[in-house]
Motif scaffolding. Structure first.
Motif, short mmCIF file in Angstrom:
data_model
loop_
_atom_site.label_atom_id
_atom_site.label_comp_id
_atom_site.label_asym_id
_atom_site.label_seq_id
_atom_site.Cartn_x
_atom_site.Cartn_y
_atom_site.Cartn_z
N VAL A 86 -69.24 -95.91 84.95
CA VAL A 86 -69.00 -94.79 86.52
C VAL A 86 -68.18 -94.85 87.04
N LYS A 87 -67.09 -95.33 87.62
CA LYS A 87 -65.44 -95.05 87.59
C LYS A 87 -65.06 -94.42 86.41
N ILE A 145 -75.52 -90.32 90.59
CA ILE A 145 -74.63 -90.95 90.32
C ILE A 145 -74.55 -92.11 91.79
N TYR A 172 -71.87 -88.76 94.03
CA TYR A 172 -71.38 -89.92 93.60
C TYR A 172 -71.60 -90.67 94.96
N ALA A 230 -70.48 -94.48 95.99
CA ALA A 230 -70.37 -96.17 95.16
C ALA A 230 -71.15 -96.84 96.00
N GLN A 231 -70.40 -98.50 94.97
CA GLN A 231 -71.09 -99.43 95.98
C GLN A 231 -70.40 -99.91 96.89
N LYS A 248 -70.69 -102.00 84.20
CA LYS A 248 -71.88 -100.84 84.79
C LYS A 248 -70.74 -100.05 85.44
N SER A 249 -70.23 -100.66 87.29
CA SER A 249 -69.01 -99.63 87.93
C SER A 249 -68.25 -99.50 87.00
N ASP A 301 -74.36 -96.17 92.36
CA ASP A 301 -74.39 -97.82 91.60
C ASP A 301 -74.49 -98.38 92.95
N GLU A 302 -75.52 -98.77 92.91
CA GLU A 302 -76.12 -100.16 93.63
C GLU A 302 -76.66 -99.19 95.69
N VAL A 334 -77.59 -97.17 89.10
CA VAL A 334 -76.78 -98.67 88.67
C VAL A 334 -77.71 -99.56 89.92
N SER A 335 -78.52 -100.64 89.21
CA SER A 335 -79.18 -101.25 89.92
C SER A 335 -80.11 -102.30 89.98
#
Length: 574
Positions: free
Chosen positions: A399-400, A496, A422, A424-425, A395-396, A498-499, A526-527
């Motif tokens: 995104v990258k 976007i 964006y 990021a996580q 998933k991540s 991510d978590e 993303v979750s």
């Protein structure tokens, strides 16, 4: 092989795992928390907190970021002390604690790290061997030192042999398999595994201790949906007491039967789930307000009577009686409400092309490890989509690839005028810890935004002297809020995230969800948080088995469909 397939391939082991872990010698009679107070300098985190934890209690410890939840959990776990008060734990009870931040060491294998659960037993065994060796080598049988050695080895041996005899290696194997590891993983170094898998190793160490009380601080932050559902099932079916801090409302509501909220320096304790507690708390406050209003009217009526007749001889006794009554009256108190709240609204999204993102035959590998292949996506302007799947399935990584941070094979095209924001996580951990809150935002703000930094910080609950705090003293939730401000500094049309909900309290998470629902741009989320995704994402991309599958519909329909698939597969095995 998927976690589901691993479980299906070794059903007897999983059954034995549950039997092993859930068979407790005794249940907790009571753990008592009496008059706890925590002070930091002149400020008080909470004051004179008291409650008990009984057997089979599954407690949700709730409250906003900074209210003192993690501190309270650490005090109960015995890893820190309160300013005042005490925690009483019976000597024969085991309390196990999973902290929010992982503690695995990179120089051990998965099996070696899990076996640390029995380190104290191995130390006792070595101590007995060393003491017996000393006794065997000495000849001063009548000396005081010799008798002290005998007493010491007797005491340690009594404690050691009172521990239930078990096959440590077999127990470790059962727990690791139950948590989704394969035997081939056992001898791999922990450094080879993602945060989610490392968290499972920590969880394995806790479960191996057969604790009477399990303390979990944000256990779902590093787990995928399938693992969260496994953990839910275990905690529900295992007759252990549990106290959990989690911002995953669905997880909390599914596993707990009691809610303790820490707020404004005090606690509120109800024997219901968190969602039911919110309803009862509102009803309680409405009743308090009604009683307060009635009492204030009664006070006003009596004061008016006193004022009117205080010089009238025939009313002297009545006046004096009412004065004394008012002096002794206990004023009805209304619970303070925590009115601090995130004020979040994303700027209007500049218009993008009809398709901000199109992927065709995208593939990504790291050396010989294939992450995914033949991935295809067509995301339309204004769509809100979720990336879901087990940890480590890509998933991540995807995104990258979209952010052009890694190389990949295939076609990945951004549409006309696509402007990406964006998160990021690990965005919160990338902040410079030596900067203040104000400096962190002022450093990146440009143009007119620089004149609005204080207003922006205030909207994210950073105001006054708080803006001069250094990043290094902030909680996880505060860091996440600070990192998120950067998304508002420039208009974007493709968000976007991510978590983004890791470390956010329930109220802040609800505000973020509402703002994302109102956002008129395109969203990729993303979750693993089912409650957060519910009603937010209208399309799901599932990452697993080296593929990316598109599922039309929301997260509820996706999870429902997956459960049906799971049941069908079980039927095929029978």
């Amino acid at each position: 092989m998927s976690l589901k397939e691993k479980r299906q391939s070794e059903p007897d082991l999983i059954f034995d795992l549950k039997s092993y872990l859930c068979a407790s010698k005794y249940f907790i009679k009571m753990i008592s928390i009496d008059g706890l107070t925590v002070e930091f300098g002149a400020s008080t985190l909470f004051k004179n907190i008291s409650f008990v934890i009984n057997e089979k209690d599954r407690i949700a410890l709730m409250g906003k970021n900074g209210a003192g939840k993690s501190t309270l959990l650490k005090i109960i776990a015995g890893v820190r002390e309160a300013s005042k008060g005490k925690v009483t734990v019976p000597n024969d009870k085991v309390v196990a604690y999973l902290p929010q931040h992982l503690m695995t060491e990179d120089n051990r294998t998965v099996f070696e790290e899990a076996s640390q659960a029995f380190a104290h037993i191995h130390e006792m065994q070595k101590q007995i061997e060393d003491l017996n060796a000393q006794l065997a080598s000495r000849t001063d049988y009548e000396s005081e030192e010799y008798f002290k050695l005998i007493e010491e080895v007797s005491a340690v041996s009594e404690k050691f042999y009172s521990i239930e005899e078990t096959n440590f290696d077999a127990d470790i194997e059962l727990v690791l398999l139950g948590l989704g590891f394969t035997r081939s993983d056992f001898n791999q170094p922990t450094s080879n595994f993602s945060g989610g898998w490392r968290m499972r190793i920590e969880l394995a160490k806790i479960l191996l201790q057969k604790p009477d009380l399990i303390l979990l601080d944000e256990p779902t932050n590093h787990l995928d949906m399938e693992s969260i559902q496994w953990l839910e099932e275990f905690l529900i079916n295992c007759g252990k007491a549990v106290m959990v801090i989690s911002h995953d409302r669905a997880f909390v509501d599914n596993i707990t039967n009691r809610t303790i909220e820490v707020t404004m320096g005090r606690i509120y304790d109800y024997k219901v789930t968190y969602s039911n507690y919110l309803v009862l708390r509102q009803e309680r406050r409405e009743q308090q307000q009604k009683a307060y209003n009635e009492q204030q009217k009664m006070i006003a009526d009596n004061q008016a009577f006193i004022e009117r007749f205080k010089g009238t001889y025939s009313k002297t006794l009545q006046v004096q009686s009412r004065v004394k009554m008012l002096e002794k009256l206990e004023i009805v108190e209304i619970d303070e409400e925590d009115t601090s709240a995130l004020r979040l609204k994303f700027p209007p999204a500049p218009r993008s092309g009809s398709y901000p993102l199109i992927l065709t035959e995208v593939e990504k590998s790291y050396d010989d490890h294939l992450v995914f292949s033949e991935a295809a996506m067509t995301i339309e302007r204004g769509e809100k989509v979720a990336f879901v799947g087990k940890n480590g399935e890509g998933k991540s990584t995807m995104v990258k690839a979209i952010m052009n941070e890694i190389d990949y094979n295939g076609e990945l095209n951004l549409g006309h005028n696509t402007m990406i924001g964006y998160f990021a996580q690990n965005q919160a951990s990338l902040l410079d810890e030596n900067l203040t809150i104000f400096e962190t935002i002022d450093e990146v703000a440009k143009g007119d935004a620089r004149t609005k930094v204080k207003d922006l910080l205030g909207a994210f609950m950073f105001s006054g002297d708080n803006t001069t705090k250094k990043v290094k003293v902030l909680s996880g939730g505060e860091r996440t809020r600070l990192a998120m401000i950067k998304l508002l500094l420039e208009p974007v049309n493709l968000l976007i995230l991510d978590e983004p909900t890791n470390h956010l309290d329930m109220k802040t998470k609800d505000v973020l969800k509402s703002a994302l629902n109102d956002y008129d741009g395109t969203l990729i989320l993303v979750s693993h948080d089912r409650d957060f995704l519910d009603g937010l994402a209208d399309k799901v991309y599932e990452f697993g088995n080296k593929k990316v599958k598109e599922h039309l519909g929301d997260i509820k329909s996706f999870l429902s469909m997956k459960k049906m698939l799971h049941l069908n597969e079980l039927e095929k095995l029978n």
